[in-house]
Write an enzyme that holds these catalytic residues in place. Structure first.
Site, mmCIF file in Angstrom:
data_model
loop_
_atom_site.group_PDB
_atom_site.id
_atom_site.type_symbol
_atom_site.label_atom_id
_atom_site.label_comp_id
_atom_site.label_asym_id
_atom_site.label_seq_id
_atom_site.Cartn_x
_atom_site.Cartn_y
_atom_site.Cartn_z
ATOM 1 C CG ASP A 22 -1.444 1.599 -3.603
ATOM 2 O OD1 ASP A 22 -0.264 1.253 -3.792
ATOM 3 O OD2 ASP A 22 -1.789 2.351 -2.659
ATOM 4 C CG ASN A 33 -3.184 5.262 -1.191
ATOM 5 O OD1 ASN A 33 -3.219 4.245 -0.484
ATOM 6 N ND2 ASN A 33 -4.138 5.576 -2.035
ATOM 7 C CD GLU A 38 -9.925 -20.571 -11.482
ATOM 8 O OE1 GLU A 38 -9.805 -20.708 -10.265
ATOM 9 O OE2 GLU A 38 -10.782 -19.823 -12.006
ATOM 10 C CG HIS A 50 -6.471 -15.581 -5.566
ATOM 11 N ND1 HIS A 50 -5.981 -16.208 -6.701
ATOM 12 C CD2 HIS A 50 -7.770 -15.336 -5.816
ATOM 13 C CE1 HIS A 50 -6.959 -16.336 -7.569
ATOM 14 N NE2 HIS A 50 -8.060 -15.804 -7.060
ATOM 15 C CG ASP A 51 -9.142 -18.883 -5.515
ATOM 16 O OD1 ASP A 51 -9.555 -17.852 -4.958
ATOM 17 O OD2 ASP A 51 -9.218 -19.088 -6.735
ATOM 18 C CG ASP A 90 -12.076 -16.132 -12.690
ATOM 19 O OD1 ASP A 90 -11.319 -16.514 -11.787
ATOM 20 O OD2 ASP A 90 -13.302 -15.958 -12.532
ATOM 21 C CG ASP A 144 -6.032 3.121 0.544
ATOM 22 O OD1 ASP A 144 -5.130 2.261 0.632
ATOM 23 O OD2 ASP A 144 -6.717 3.259 -0.484
ATOM 24 C CG ASP A 193 -1.679 1.235 1.455
ATOM 25 O OD1 ASP A 193 -1.835 1.989 0.471
ATOM 26 O OD2 ASP A 193 -2.135 1.472 2.592
ATOM 27 C CG ASP A 238 -7.432 -13.008 -12.911
ATOM 28 O OD1 ASP A 238 -8.190 -13.850 -13.415
ATOM 29 O OD2 ASP A 238 -6.742 -13.215 -11.888
HETATM 30 C C1 NOJ Z 1 -11.724 -18.175 -9.444
HETATM 31 C C2 NOJ Z 1 -10.967 -17.113 -8.722
HETATM 32 O O1 NOJ Z 1 -9.648 -17.523 -8.581
HETATM 33 C C3 NOJ Z 1 -11.669 -16.915 -7.405
HETATM 34 O O2 NOJ Z 1 -10.944 -16.115 -6.533
HETATM 35 C C4 NOJ Z 1 -13.039 -16.354 -7.683
HETATM 36 O O3 NOJ Z 1 -13.773 -16.308 -6.483
HETATM 37 C C5 NOJ Z 1 -13.806 -17.197 -8.690
HETATM 38 N N1 NOJ Z 1 -13.004 -17.653 -9.781
HETATM 39 C C6 NOJ Z 1 -14.925 -16.420 -9.281
HETATM 40 O O4 NOJ Z 1 -14.437 -15.430 -10.147
#
Ligand code: NOJ
Length: 543
Positions: free
Chosen positions: A31, A25, A255, A321-322, A202, A27, A23, A100
């Protein structure tokens, strides 16, 4: 099989989750300026490609995977000019950027969706609006959302239901409509012309819903046989490749939930450059992801080897991130933190395919867990928690279950140093910083020559220098299920990788003669080595 050499074959991808990276700035939200300030760090690590999770304008119901304008930058992240600066600053450092492409759905705040509520507007057909069953009182079919519950939501103004395979604010587009496909092409061109290198696409294997019939009753994702890996989906991807991607030097990674290697190969023909499969990261899950099962290294190995043998170019990843962080999952956080982290790094970087590492993986970041519902920001986790409570599961147990899928675990702010909030922000971070940041941070890693960071750096460098490690063939070697061993061969060169996947000392079945290129325990000879220490790993030039 020989491969036409491309940049993405030789380079490592590093995923940035912009909300949590840096980050600039104050907040509390990461960013683009923050990312720019860390490009030299990424250069030092040696990666060649950044995968930037969504930075488009979005209400952030699903943290950017709900786009309300594909041509604008999310205001907390910065401006279009800053994005252009990021692309050019990265280029100066020989780093390319993929973005993405989130087009299975838009946000319900996208202007197309708002306009689609007028049944006479052309936008009505951009989405999947239907009358419900039983005189419009029940959803049009029995499909379930990925985030649990029905995949349909009733809108009283329209007096119809719309399809959302994710959250209620992520509205599925209608890919039977040619104009939607043209819109997608336009988005891709817009960004490619700005100088990005391609896209991570995605949930790209579910964009085409062949029919809206009821699905076979399942515990999870009823309806999926009507939209996963459909023929119509392949035709659309071929069209995008032919009309757009093929005009650029580009990279695409899809994905693809629930693909096996047969249908993965179909996507690779003339559609995408590579796909993310999930078999290996589901190795410790039952078919309902909420339920964990014991991780068995031999299963992981079997899955990985199958993919290596059957698909010509894989993606190799353990985190994103999932997913939960990889060390507690596949390693031993308590007793062999560094050794197991290094072993997992070798696994990711030395298999055949493009390696993807996720921010913080290179410094060994861990899960956070929570016992406070209010802290959870992940829409999927909150939805599942609410469902469990509806099913009368007590709060504590519901939270415990949700902790095993809560994607916040991997989304905590990047840990840069020991200062307040790990140097991520001078403000209030949007998501709690993992309290372990005093020990686990970039600054500490950079001070210690034996650190995980330098191990990744070394592997990335080796992979660039040695052709066998990028383009070389993969050949499995037979060992017990607790070990993984394989060779990578290119011309006359042969490199052998041996890894102990477990926290126990194991017999070494292979006598590997040759120069030791890399060894987690600093060994220099594997020829007469009878045992492998816990998580020991080595790379040896065997001919
Ligand atoms: C896969 C993404 O990696 C995930 O973070 C998202 O929640 C779902 N697709 C829906 O876009």
């Amino acid at each position: 099989m020989s491969i036409k050499e491309k940049y993405f074959h030789e380079n490592v991808v590093y995923q940035i989750y912009p909300r949590s990276y840096k980050d600039a700035n104050g907040d509390g939200v990461g960013d683009i300026k923050g990312i720019i300030s860390k490009l030299d760090y990424l250069k030092l690590l040696g990666i060649g490609i950044i995968w930037l999770s969504p930075v488009y304008e979005s209400p952030h119901d699903d943290m950017g995977y709900d786009v309300s304008n594909y041509y604008k930058i999310h205001k907390e992240y910065g401006t279009l000019e800053e994005m252009e600066l990021l692309i050019s600053e990265a280029k100066k450092r020989d780093i390319r950027i993929i973005m993405d492409l989130v087009v299975n759905h838009t946000s319900d705040e996208h202007e197309w969706f708002i306009k689609s509520k007028d049944v006479n507007s052309k936008y009505h057909d951009y989405y999947i609006w239907r009358k419900g069953r039983k005189n419009n009182t029940r959803p049009p079919n029995n499909w379930q959302s990925n985030f649990s519950g029905s995949a349909w939501k009733y809108d009283k103004d329209v007096d119809k239901w719309y399809l959302h395979l994710f959250s209620e604010k992520q509205v599925d587009l209608n890919f039977h409509n040619k104009e939607v496909i043209e819109e997608v092409k336009k988005i891709i061109k817009f960004w490619m012309d700005k100088g990005i290198y391609g896209f991570r696409c995605d949930v790209i294997n579910q964009i085409y819903k062949t029919s809206l019939d009821n699905g076979r009753q399942r515990i999870f994702l009823t309806g999926r046989e009507h939209y996963l890996n459909q023929e119509g989906n392949h035709l659309i991807l071929k069209e995008l490749q032919r009309d757009v991607f093929s005009k650029y030097d580009s990279m695409t990674v899809g994905e693809t939930f629930r693909v096996d290697f047969k249908n993965a190969n179909k996507f690779l023909d003339d559609e995408l450059d590579m796909v993310f499969q999930f078999d290996h990261v589901n190795v410790d899950r039952f078919s309902v992801p909420l339920f964990k099962k014991k991780y068995r290294p031999r299963k992981l190995k079997k899955i990985l080897f199958n993919w290596q043998k059957n698909v010509s170019w894989n993606t190799n990843y353990l985190e994103n991130h999932d997913q939960l962080r990889s060390i507690p999952r596949f390693g031993d956080e308590k007793n062999y933190y560094l050794e197991s982290a290094k072993m997992l790094a070798m696994l990711t970087l030395l298999l055949k395919g493009t390696p993807f590492i996720y921010q913080g993986q290179e410094i060994g970041m861990l899960n956070i867990g929570t016992d406070n519902l209010e802290d959870i920001k992940d829409v999927a986790a909150v939805t599942v928690y609410n469902l469990l409570r509806k099913l009368l599961i007590p709060h504590r147990l519901a939270l415990k279950l949700v902790n095993t899928i809560n994607r916040d675990n991997a989304r905590t702010p990047m840990q840069w140093d020991k200062t307040h909030n790990a140097g991520f922000t001078s403000g209030d971070p949007w998501l709690k910083v993992n309290p372990n940041y005093q020990n686990i941070n970039v600054e500490n890693n950079l001070k210690d020559p034996n650190s995980l960071f330098y191990f990744y750096q070394k592997l990335i460098k080796l992979r660039k220098e040695i052709k066998a490690l990028s383009y070389g063939n993969f050949n499995a070697l037979s060992t017990s299920g607790n070990l993984i061993a394989f060779t990578r061969t290119f011309g006359e060169d042969e490199y052998t990788v041996i890894l102990n996947l477990t926290n126990k000392k194991r017999k070494n079945p292979l006598f590997l003669r040759g120069e030791v290129i890399l060894s987690i325990y600093g060994e220099t000879n594997y020829e007469d080595k009878k045992h492998l220490a816990p998580y020991e790993g080595a790379l040896i030039k065997t001919s």
